[in-house]
Design an enzyme around this catalytic site. Sequence first.
Site, PDB file in Angstrom:
ATOM      1  N   ASP A  17       0.866  -1.175   0.000  1.00 40.67           N
ATOM      2  CA  ASP A  17       0.000   0.000   0.000  1.00 40.67           C
ATOM      3  C   ASP A  17       0.908   1.232   0.000  1.00 40.67           C
ATOM      4  OD1 ASP A  17      -2.393   1.617   0.475  1.00 40.67           O
ATOM      5  OD2 ASP A  17      -1.606   1.848   2.493  1.00 40.67           O
ATOM      6  N   ASP A  19      -0.295   5.091   0.885  1.00 40.61           N
ATOM      7  CA  ASP A  19      -0.597   6.096   1.899  1.00 40.61           C
ATOM      8  C   ASP A  19      -0.667   5.486   3.292  1.00 40.61           C
ATOM      9  OD1 ASP A  19      -0.932   8.095  -0.117  1.00 40.61           O
ATOM     10  OD2 ASP A  19      -2.909   7.264  -0.546  1.00 40.61           O
ATOM     11  N   GLU A 316      11.789   9.317  26.822  1.00 37.46           N
ATOM     12  CA  GLU A 316      12.345   9.140  28.165  1.00 37.46           C
ATOM     13  C   GLU A 316      13.751   8.562  28.062  1.00 37.46           C
ATOM     14  OE1 GLU A 316       9.848   7.092  30.903  1.00 37.46           O
ATOM     15  OE2 GLU A 316       8.121   8.394  30.564  1.00 37.46           O
TER      16      GLU A 316
END
Length: 384
Positions: A17, A19, A316
Amino acid sequence: MATGKPLKKLISCVILDLDGTLLNTDGIVSKVLKVFLVKYGKQWDGREAHKMLGKTPLDAAAAVVEDYGLPCTPEELITEINPLFSDQWCKIKPLPGANRIIKHLKVNGVVMALASNSPRESIELKISHQPGWKESFSAIVSGDEVRMGKPSPEIFLEAAKRLNVEPSSCLVIEDSLPGVMAGKAAGMEVVAVPSLPKQSHLYTSADEVINSLVDLQPEKWSLPPFQDCIPPRVESTLPIEAWYIGGPVIKGFGRGSKVLGIPTANLSTEGYSEVLSEHPSGVYFGWAGLSTRGIYKMVMSIGWNPYFNNTEKTIEPWLLHDFDEDFYGEELHLVIVGYIRPEANFPSLESLIEKIHEDRKIAEKALDLPLYVGYRNDQYLRTS
């Protein structure tokens, strides 16, 4: 971690695919709609993106018209908004791992096709800005070349027909539920790469669900394995193009997470949301420079903190050094050079802590390798 059923079939070609799978079109769509809807006194809410995901342009436009009560038809919306999108496609960026998988499959002679609900003209425009992409695909099938778009299997069956291969020998890589449904209805194997966060649990019909294309393991599908991973002695860390982030250390969970007992040095993501969107959630490592103390090895997580309903990724970093006191407010600069693993859910707090300490050991070993150790001298780490 990657999840899925036992993998059975031998694959000879890959259908991708476009998009949301290869290109970060979701970011462009959000940017355009945010500006466009102001005209109608409306405010775009990114949380509604899932209603458009994987749909044909007409169905996506219909969802926007309905949700926002716009005084136009879906066809009129498309006519009005298409020029805005066309102006943006030159700025679109490949998603993490997209260039890597296309280049890898092409070099190894694996036949590829592109199958997208988008119109042919739109597909051609989008990929024209990505060097080497168009010539890598043996077939391109667009939504306006079939009677029905995904979730109908027609677009994938047409791709297999043009490649002259059996559907059962095709591997589909998709980011949306309609795309996954279409691939399975076509009798193909499907790897899902959900483009929206916290949605993996919905992709139960896929044969495998992965966090990003970076985590794809072609050898599971009898395809040639990637050759860019470091040897197993450092747990197959993946070198990446170095990227940079910095700012003052802010208070998060005290001097790190009190729950986990790990001294993370929390940084604000303000000004870095676009950079973070270009990197999949997961565990990374590199070097950290504290303005008044020195340079340290570092391992860090990027992701969607489970304790908060955050709408953007958090970071983090964990400085791999024992500090006796807090360093709030000090300038912290990071050079991120490698990737360890995708973001994952753990059955218990104990198993999470065990994995985090395993990540630390992997990072410490890897950063001693010549490939990574040179970044310790990067001038960015010494910039206050």
